[in-house]
Design an enzyme around this catalytic site. Structure first.
Site, PDB file in Angstrom:
ATOM      1  N   TYR A 270     -33.733 -28.288 -27.596  1.00 23.05           N
ATOM      2  CA  TYR A 270     -35.385 -28.738 -26.335  1.00 23.05           C
ATOM      3  C   TYR A 270     -34.459 -28.527 -24.785  1.00 23.05           C
ATOM      4  CZ  TYR A 270     -37.902 -31.410 -23.336  1.00 23.05           C
ATOM      5  OH  TYR A 270     -38.662 -31.888 -22.637  1.00 23.05           O
ATOM      6  N   ASP A 305     -41.754 -30.055 -32.224  1.00 22.42           N
ATOM      7  CA  ASP A 305     -43.427 -30.292 -31.888  1.00 22.42           C
ATOM      8  C   ASP A 305     -43.406 -29.917 -30.287  1.00 22.42           C
ATOM      9  OD1 ASP A 305     -41.505 -33.735 -31.347  1.00 22.42           O
ATOM     10  OD2 ASP A 305     -42.555 -32.690 -29.885  1.00 22.42           O
ATOM     11  N   LYS A 377     -40.754 -37.245 -38.263  1.00 24.20           N
ATOM     12  CA  LYS A 377     -41.550 -37.859 -37.039  1.00 24.20           C
ATOM     13  C   LYS A 377     -42.554 -37.257 -36.902  1.00 24.20           C
ATOM     14  CE  LYS A 377     -40.356 -39.195 -32.236  1.00 24.20           C
ATOM     15  NZ  LYS A 377     -40.407 -39.190 -31.231  1.00 24.20           N
TER      16      LYS A 377
END
Lengths: 526, 298
Positions: A270, A305, A377
C-alpha cells in the site's frame, strides 16, 4: 461448510501459491539484507526509549529519532543501532536510555561500533533491554486472551468494524464508546491525513488532526482503556484498530504491541503504491512490523480494497487476488498465522453494470474459498457513492448481504454519506441498523446458497483465478519490483529506486546485530 | 445570471417573503401559504417556485437530523419547534428513535412556506468545466500530445503537506483520486519546506507546465508573502515563459489571484478533480502556452 461451492481445482490453487512464493522470494531476501532508520528506531522503542526532545528548534523530535540520526552520523547504521547505543550507555556510565538520549542531544556522546569483549557486553545489554519490551508485548497478548475469555467474542460473524475520526482523541473516545454500545465489535481510529509521510511518530495525546487523529502511544493507551471500559459494559471484548503503515510502520507496530491494540492495517504494498514510499523501504519495514504483529497476536488488515478504487473493479479483480496471495506469503514468512491474516477486498463494482452483484458474490466467494481460515476483511463501496445518500444506503445493504452470503469475517460498515461528510452520529446509527437488518434477516442464508456449478458466479470466479495465475506467472518471471514499477497494481508505477524514505534504507554489514529481530525470529523472551 | 423566462408582476406575497430561514416567524410565513397565491402565482410560477412533493406548490420537503435530547415527547416537540423555525408549516415528525441515552434522531416531513425567486439565484461561476479524469487525459493527449508536467510543493517554512498531498497523491481527497491518478499528468511532488529558488530551479529542470504551491500556515500572513515571493521569482527567472502558477490553502480567497501574482487561487474544500480540470482549461485556452511548449521542447 461453504468450502467447495466454487469447485476450485486444488492443483490450480497450489500453482497460484507456488508462484506467489516464487515472486515474493527475492523481495524477502532484499528485506533481510537491509535495515531502515524506522526499524532501528522501533528497536530502541522496544528497548525502552520514550518521549521527545521538546527543546529542539523544529518542535518535538522523538528521542529515538535524535539517537538514531546521531548514531548514523557517527558510525553509520549498517551494524545496527543497538551495539553503539548500549556500548555508549556503559561508556558514559548512564543508567537509562533517556539520559543517554538527553546527553546525545547535548552533543556529549560519541558513538562507535564496539569490538571484542565490549561488543559482547553491549550485545548482551541490548538483548536484555529489548527482551523486556517484548515481554510487555507478550503480557499484553496474554491479557487480551484473558479479557476475551472473560467478556467474550462478538456473538456473530462478521465482526462489525466501525471507523471514528474526529482529530481529537477525547472526542474519539466518546464516539467509539457510543459505537460499541450500538453494536460495533471493532473500532478503528483513522489517522490524520499525511501521518504516513511523517518520518517520526508524534508524542502525547493529540487534539488537532486533519480528517483523523494522530497515532501516538498515548492516544493508543487512552483509546484502549476506553474500550476496556465499554467492553465490560457491553459484555464483549471490543477490538481496537490502527494503522501500521507509512514511513514509521515498524515503530507503530511496536507501539501497538506495547498498548495492546488488536488489529493493524498493514499491507505489503500500500505505501509503495498509494503513498509513493520507496519499495525497498516498505518491504524492509513491512517484514519487521509483521514479525512484531505475529508476536503480539495482532490481526493484520491488508489493503487490497484500495486497488479497486483506482483500477476498475471488474478488469482489476485478479490483481486483488494476486495481492492477497502475496500478502499471505509475506505474512506467513514473517510468522503470522492464518487467523491473523485479515486479507482485504471490496464491493466496488460499478452498480450500473448488469450482474454487478453476481460478480461481487463471485469475487467475495473466491477470496473465501482461497483463504478458508483467514479473517477476511470486507470493505464497503466508496467509488460509486455519489452523494445520493438514498442510493448509497441501498448499495450498502447489498454490500452487507454479499458479506453474510459469502461468509466474510470482518465487515467494515459502509456509510451512506461516504464522500459527502465525515459521518454524522445518525449516519453511523443508520448504517448499523442496515447491518443489523441484513444479519437478522439473511445471516443464515449462506446455508441455502448454492451457486449453479455451471452458472455465472462459478464461471466468473474461475476466470478471475485463471487471470490471477497468469499474472503471477508474469510477476514471478519479471520480478515483483519490476511489476510494481510497471504499474501492475492500482495502476501506479513505482520504480524501486524512487519514492520517499529511500535515504533511510541501509545495507546491513556482516556484523549487523538487532536483538529485536533475533528475539522475534526465535520466539525467545530473554 | 438571469434566468427569468416569464417576466410578470411580482406577487404581493413576495415582498414580505423572507429570504433567510432563521429569522422566519411562522406567523408571517403562514400568510403566504401555498393555497392562497391565486392567479398571480400561476402566471409567474416559473420565476417563483416551491419544492414539489406531489402537487405543484405544495412546498413539501423531508429532513432528518439528530438532537442532543433523550428520546421522548420532549425531543419530538423540540424537533417540531426547529422545523417550524426553519419555515416548515405544518411540520410532521414522522419518525423518531433514540441514539444512545442522550440523542434522538428524527425524520420530519412538511411544507415550507418560503418561495424561491429564481431571479435572485446567484451562482458562483466556475470559469472552466469540470471534467472526469478520462476527459482530462484525452484533452491533454489531443492538445499537448505529451504529458502535462505538474510540480507541487509546500514553500517557505510550511511543513503541512496535507493540502498538496490531498491534491497530488493518488489517495486523493473527498473521494476523488489525486493528480497522480491521471495518466497524462506527470506529477513531481517536492514535499515540504521547499525554498523559492529551489522550486524555480526544479520547475525549470522538470519543464513544468504548472506549479502548485500549498500554504497552510498563515501566521503573520506568511501564506500571502510566500506566494508573492514565489510569483515574483518565477516572473524574474522565466518572464513570459513561466509555468502556470496555482496557489492553494484553506485561508486563501480565490479572488486574490491578481494581487498575489498567480494565475489561480484555490480555497478550502478544493478537490483534485477541480484542479485537474482547471489545469487542462488554462493550458488549452492560454494563447501563450503552445509557444512556450514548442520553445521549451524544441
Amino acid at each position: 461448510m461453504r468450502r467447495g461451492l466454487l469447485g476450485l481445482d486444488p492443483e490450480v490453487v497450489a500453482t497460484a501459491r507456488r508462484l506467489a512464493a516464487r515472486a515474493a522470494g527475492p523481495v524477502v531476501e532484499l528485506a533481510r539484507a537491509h535495515t531502515t532508520v524506522a526499524v532501528e528506531r522501533a528497536t530502541l522503542r522496544l528497548a525502552g526509549i520514550t518521549g521527545a526532545d521538546s527543546a529542539h528548534r523544529s518542535g518535538d523530535v522523538p528521542w529515538v529519532n535524535r539517537v538514531v540520526d546521531t548514531v548514523r552520523e557517527h558510525c553509520g547504521l549498517e551494524h545496527g543501532v543497538a551495539l553503539p547505543v548500549f556500548h555508549a550507555l556503559t561508556e558514559q556510565g548512564l543508567t537509562s536510555l533517556t539520559e543517554l538520549a538527553e546527553a546525545t542531544a547535548a552533543g556529549q556522546v560519541s558513538y562507535r561500533v564496539p569490538e571484542g569483549r565490549e561488543r559482547t557486553r553491549a550485545a548482551r545489554a541490548a538483548r536484555a533491554a529489548v527482551a523486556r519490551g517484548l515481554r510487555t508485548v507478550d503480557r499484553n497478548r496474554a491479557q487480551r486472551e484473558k479479557l476475551v475469555a472473560r467478556w467474550g467474542d462478538p456473538a456473530q460473524r462478521p465482526w462489525i468494524y466501525l471507523i471514528v475520526a474526529t482529530g481529537d482523541i477525547d472526542e474519539d473516545v466518546v464516539q467509539a464508546q457510543n459505537a460499541a454500545r450500538a453494536g460495533a465489535d471493532v473500532i478503528a481510529v483513522i489517522r490524520s491525513t499525511g501521518q504516513s509521510l511523517l518520518d517520526y511518530v508524534p508524542e502525547g495525546a493529540t487534539h488537532h488532526g486533519f480528517a483523523g487523529t494522530y497515532a501516538t502511544q498515548e492516544n493508543f493507551r487512552i483509546m484502549r482503556a476506553a474500550l476496556d471500559e465499554v467492553s465490560r459494559e457491553v459484555g464483549r471484548y471490543v477490538r481496537l484498530t490502527n494503522y501500521a503503515s507509512g514511513l514509521c510502520m515498524p515503530e507503530i507496530a511496536v507501539l501497538a504491541g506495547l498498548q495492546r491494540l488488536d488489529m493493524m492495517l498493514n499491507d505489503s504494498m500500500y505505501g509503495i503504491l498509494f503513498r509513493d514510499i520507496n519499495p525497498i523501504r516498505t518491504f524492509v519495514d513491512q517484514r519487521f512490523s509483521r514479525q512484531v504483529h505475529a508476536r503480539a497476536g495482532i490481526i493484520i488488515n491488508t489493503g487490497e480494497d484500495n486497488y479497486l478504487t483506482t483500477a476498475d473493479a471488474v478488469d482489476g479483480a485478479h490483481t486483488v487476488t494476486v495481492s492477497q496471495l502475496l500478502n499471505e506469503h509475506f505474512g506467513h514468512e514473517a510468522g503470522l498465522a492464518d487467523w491473523q491474516l485479515g486479507l482485504g477486498h471490496a464491493f466496488e463494482i460499478n452498480p450500473d453494470l448488469p450482474d454487478s452483484f453476481r460478480m461481487e458474490l463471485a469475487h467475495a466467494l473466491l477470496a473465501r474459498e482461497l483463504f478458508p481460515d483467514a479473517p477476511l476483511k470486507w470493505m464497503p463501496p466508496t467509488k460509486h457513492m455519489t452523494g445520493d445518500v438514498f442510493r448509497g444506503y441501498l448499495l450498502d445493504g447489498f454490500f452487507n448481504l454479499a458479506g453474510v452470503l459469502t461468509g466474510q469475517s470482518i465487515l467494515l460498515v459502509g456509510m451512506m454519506t461516504e464522500a459527502v461528510v465525515t459521518p454524522f452520529l445518525s449516519d453511523r446509527d443508520l448504517a448499523l441498523a442496515n447491518v443489523r437488518y441484513v444479519l437478522g434477516a439473511a445471516g443464515n442464508l449462506a446455508e441455502d446458497f448454492r451457486p449453479e456449478p455451471d452458472g455465472f458466479i462459478v464461471k466468473r470466479a474461475h476466470q478471475v483465478l485463471s487471470e490471477t495465475v497468469d499474472l503471477l506467472e508474469r510477476i514471478a518471471d519479471d520480478g515483483l519490483l519490476n511489476a510494481i514499477a510497471g504499474g501492475t497494481f492500482g495502476l501506479m508505477r513505482r520504480p524501486a529506486d524512487g519514492g520517499r524514505g529511500r535515504e533511510g534504507v541501509i545495507v546491513k554489514a556482516e556484523g549487523y546485530r538487532n536483538p529485536a529481530v533475533e528475539l522475534l525470529e526465535t520466539g525467545a523472551s530473554r | 445570471m438571469t434566468t427569468t423566462i416569464l417576466p410578470g408582476p411580482v406577487p404581493s406575497s413576495a415582498a414580505t417573503e423572507p429570504t433567510t430561514g432563521p429569522k422566519t416567524e411562522p406567523k408571517i410565513a403562514s400568510t403566504t401559504g401555498p393555497t392562497d397565491q391565486g392567479a398571480a402565482e400561476r402566471d409567474t410560477r416559473k420565476r417563483y417556485v416551491r419544492p414539489y412533493g406531489d402537487t405543484t406548490g405544495d412546498g413539501m420537503v423531508q429532513m432528518s437530523f439528530t438532537l442532543p435530547v433523550p428520546h421522548g415527547p420532549r425531543a419530538e416537540g423540540a424537533a417540531q419547534q426547529l422545523a417550524a423555525k426553519m419555515g416548515m408549516d405544518p411540520a410532521m415528525v414522522v419518525h423518531a428513535h433514540p441514539i444512545g441515552p442522550d440523542f434522538t434522531f428524527v425524520v420530519v416531513y412538511g411544507s415550507v412556506t418560503h418561495l424561491v425567486d429564481l431571479d435572485e439565484v446567484r451562482v458562483v461561476e466556475r470559469e472552466f468545466p469540470l471534467l472526469p479524469p478520462t476527459e482530462v487525459n484525452a484533452t491533454i493527449r489531443r492538445t499537448l500530445r505529451r504529458k502535462l508536467t505538474v510540480v507541487g510543493a509546500c514553500i517557505g517554512t510550511d511543513a503541512h503537506t496535507v493540502g498538496i498531498d490531498a491534491i497530488l497523491n493518488i489517495k486523493g481527497f473527498a473521494g476523488e483520486k489525486g493528480l497522480e491518478y491521471y495518466r497524462e499528468l506527470r506529477v513531481v511532488n517536492l514535499g515540504a519546506q521547499v525554498s523559492v529558488p529551489e522550486l524555480v530551479k526544479r520547475a525549470r529542470a522538470e519543464r513544468a507546465d504548472a506549479v502548485l504551491v500549498s500554504q497552510v500556515v498563515t501566521q503573520r500572513d506568511a501564506h500571502i508573502l510566500n506566494t508573492r515571493e514565489m510569483a515574483a521569482a518565477f516572473r524574474e527567472a522565466m518572464g513570459e515563459h513561466r509555468p502556470l502558477l496555482v496557489a492553494g490553502g484553506p485561508r486563501f480567497d480565490p479572488m486574490m489571484a491578481g494581487e498575489l501574482g498567480v494565475d489561480r487561487v484555490f480555497g478550502r474544500g478544493t478537490t483534485p478533480g477541480e484542479v485537474a480540470s482547471y489545469l487542462v482549461h488554462a493550458i488549452t485556452t492560454s494563447p501563450a502556452e503552445p509557444a512556450t511548449a514548442g520553445k521549451a521542447r524544441a
